[in-house]
Scaffold this motif. Structure first.
Motif, PDB file in Angstrom:
ATOM      1  N   SER A   5       0.728  -1.200   0.002  1.00  0.00           N
ATOM      2  CA  SER A   5       0.034   0.041   0.005  1.00  0.00           C
ATOM      3  C   SER A   5       0.989   1.371   0.093  1.00  0.00           C
ATOM      4  N   VAL A   6       1.931   0.922   0.335  1.00  0.00           N
ATOM      5  CA  VAL A   6       2.780   2.499   0.439  1.00  0.00           C
ATOM      6  C   VAL A   6       4.097   2.347  -0.592  1.00  0.00           C
ATOM      7  N   LYS A   7       4.291   1.326  -1.339  1.00  0.00           N
ATOM      8  CA  LYS A   7       5.411   1.283  -2.242  1.00  0.00           C
ATOM      9  C   LYS A   7       5.310   2.274  -3.369  1.00  0.00           C
ATOM     10  N   GLY A   8       6.437   2.775  -3.446  1.00  0.00           N
ATOM     11  CA  GLY A   8       6.553   3.946  -4.415  1.00  0.00           C
ATOM     12  C   GLY A   8       6.259   5.437  -3.930  1.00  0.00           C
ATOM     13  N   ARG A   9       5.415   5.160  -2.866  1.00  0.00           N
ATOM     14  CA  ARG A   9       5.148   6.805  -2.137  1.00  0.00           C
ATOM     15  C   ARG A   9       6.060   6.963  -0.870  1.00  0.00           C
ATOM     16  N   PHE A  10       6.436   5.965   0.014  1.00  0.00           N
ATOM     17  CA  PHE A  10       7.045   6.188   1.210  1.00  0.00           C
ATOM     18  C   PHE A  10       8.675   5.603   0.939  1.00  0.00           C
ATOM     19  N   THR A  11       9.383   6.179   1.720  1.00  0.00           N
ATOM     20  CA  THR A  11      10.859   5.641   1.601  1.00  0.00           C
ATOM     21  C   THR A  11      11.294   5.712   2.916  1.00  0.00           C
ATOM     22  N   ILE A  12      12.074   4.397   3.347  1.00  0.00           N
ATOM     23  CA  ILE A  12      12.869   4.457   4.523  1.00  0.00           C
ATOM     24  C   ILE A  12      14.112   4.588   4.520  1.00  0.00           C
ATOM     25  N   SER A  13      14.716   5.251   5.509  1.00  0.00           N
ATOM     26  CA  SER A  13      16.130   5.271   5.575  1.00  0.00           C
ATOM     27  C   SER A  13      16.694   5.214   6.881  1.00  0.00           C
ATOM     28  N   ARG A  14      18.202   5.172   6.925  1.00  0.00           N
ATOM     29  CA  ARG A  14      18.764   5.178   8.255  1.00  0.00           C
ATOM     30  C   ARG A  14      19.967   5.996   8.232  1.00  0.00           C
ATOM     31  N   ASP A  15      20.142   6.636   9.497  1.00  0.00           N
ATOM     32  CA  ASP A  15      21.493   7.278   9.832  1.00  0.00           C
ATOM     33  C   ASP A  15      22.108   6.291  11.077  1.00  0.00           C
ATOM     34  N   ASN A  16      23.215   5.508  10.684  1.00  0.00           N
ATOM     35  CA  ASN A  16      23.589   4.601  11.619  1.00  0.00           C
ATOM     36  C   ASN A  16      24.265   5.582  12.687  1.00  0.00           C
ATOM     37  N   ALA A  17      25.134   6.614  12.496  1.00  0.00           N
ATOM     38  CA  ALA A  17      25.576   7.522  13.352  1.00  0.00           C
ATOM     39  C   ALA A  17      24.744   7.945  14.292  1.00  0.00           C
ATOM     40  N   LYS A  18      23.551   8.495  13.947  1.00  0.00           N
ATOM     41  CA  LYS A  18      22.604   8.961  14.796  1.00  0.00           C
ATOM     42  C   LYS A  18      21.816   7.854  15.418  1.00  0.00           C
ATOM     43  N   ASN A  19      21.792   6.601  15.060  1.00  0.00           N
ATOM     44  CA  ASN A  19      20.797   5.547  15.493  1.00  0.00           C
ATOM     45  C   ASN A  19      19.371   5.861  15.181  1.00  0.00           C
ATOM     46  N   THR A  20      19.069   6.465  14.017  1.00  0.00           N
ATOM     47  CA  THR A  20      17.816   7.136  13.862  1.00  0.00           C
ATOM     48  C   THR A  20      17.347   6.752  12.315  1.00  0.00           C
ATOM     49  N   VAL A  21      16.198   6.397  12.319  1.00  0.00           N
ATOM     50  CA  VAL A  21      15.714   5.881  11.162  1.00  0.00           C
ATOM     51  C   VAL A  21      14.373   6.798  10.469  1.00  0.00           C
ATOM     52  N   TYR A  22      14.209   7.066   9.264  1.00  0.00           N
ATOM     53  CA  TYR A  22      13.313   8.054   9.188  1.00  0.00           C
ATOM     54  C   TYR A  22      12.186   7.504   7.976  1.00  0.00           C
ATOM     55  N   LEU A  23      11.199   7.898   7.884  1.00  0.00           N
ATOM     56  CA  LEU A  23      10.186   7.444   7.020  1.00  0.00           C
ATOM     57  C   LEU A  23       9.701   8.714   6.197  1.00  0.00           C
ATOM     58  N   GLN A  24      10.041   8.843   5.015  1.00  0.00           N
ATOM     59  CA  GLN A  24       9.529  10.032   4.352  1.00  0.00           C
ATOM     60  C   GLN A  24       8.463   9.378   3.400  1.00  0.00           C
ATOM     61  N   MET A  25       7.351  10.126   3.557  1.00  0.00           N
ATOM     62  CA  MET A  25       6.120  10.116   3.189  1.00  0.00           C
ATOM     63  C   MET A  25       5.573  10.712   2.103  1.00  0.00           C
TER      64      MET A  25
END
Length: 121
Positions: free
Chosen positions: A63-83
């Motif tokens: 349902s979110v393929k092509g619209r949402f993108t998940i990414s990570r910043d290992n140095a910050k131990n943070t994950v992002y979800l661009q919607m």
């Protein structure tokens, strides 16, 4: 003990964008993946997306393929979800989760407190 803190939810019009962030602390070697679930009113919690810390492999619900993108910043131990291209049906409380990759996809043990995303039509 893994602790997860989400941020970035809010109100947006249909077609708009939001970016969610999830900062992790206390992450252990066994918690090699993080991801997002969501729960709309009156519905069960559902998987949205996940990413493996080490190899960066990503997973998405259809349902979110092509619209949402998940990414990570290992140095910050943070994950992002661009919607992007948000739809009213994306309205839900979004929860960050962490665990091994297998458990994240089937039933993670570690959860954030949730952040509300509301998409108006």
């Amino acid at each position: 003990q893994v602790q997860l803190v989400e941020s970035g939810g809010g109100l947006v019009q249909a077609g708009g964008s939001l970016r969610l962030s999830c900062a992790a602390s206390g992450r252990t070697f066994s918690s090699d993946a993080m991801g997002w679930f969501r729960q709309a009113p009156g519905k069960e919690r559902e998987f949205v997306s996940a990413i493996n810390w080490s190899n960066g492999r990503t997973y998405y619900a259809d349902s979110v393929k092509g619209r949402f993108t998940i990414s990570r910043d290992n140095a910050k131990n943070t994950v992002y979800l661009q919607m992007n291209s948000l739809k009213p049906e994306d309205t839900a409380v979004y929860y960050c989760a962490a665990d091994s990759t297998l458990k994240l996809l089937t039933g993670p043990d570690y959860w954030g407190q949730g952040t509300q995303v509301t998409v108006s039509s």
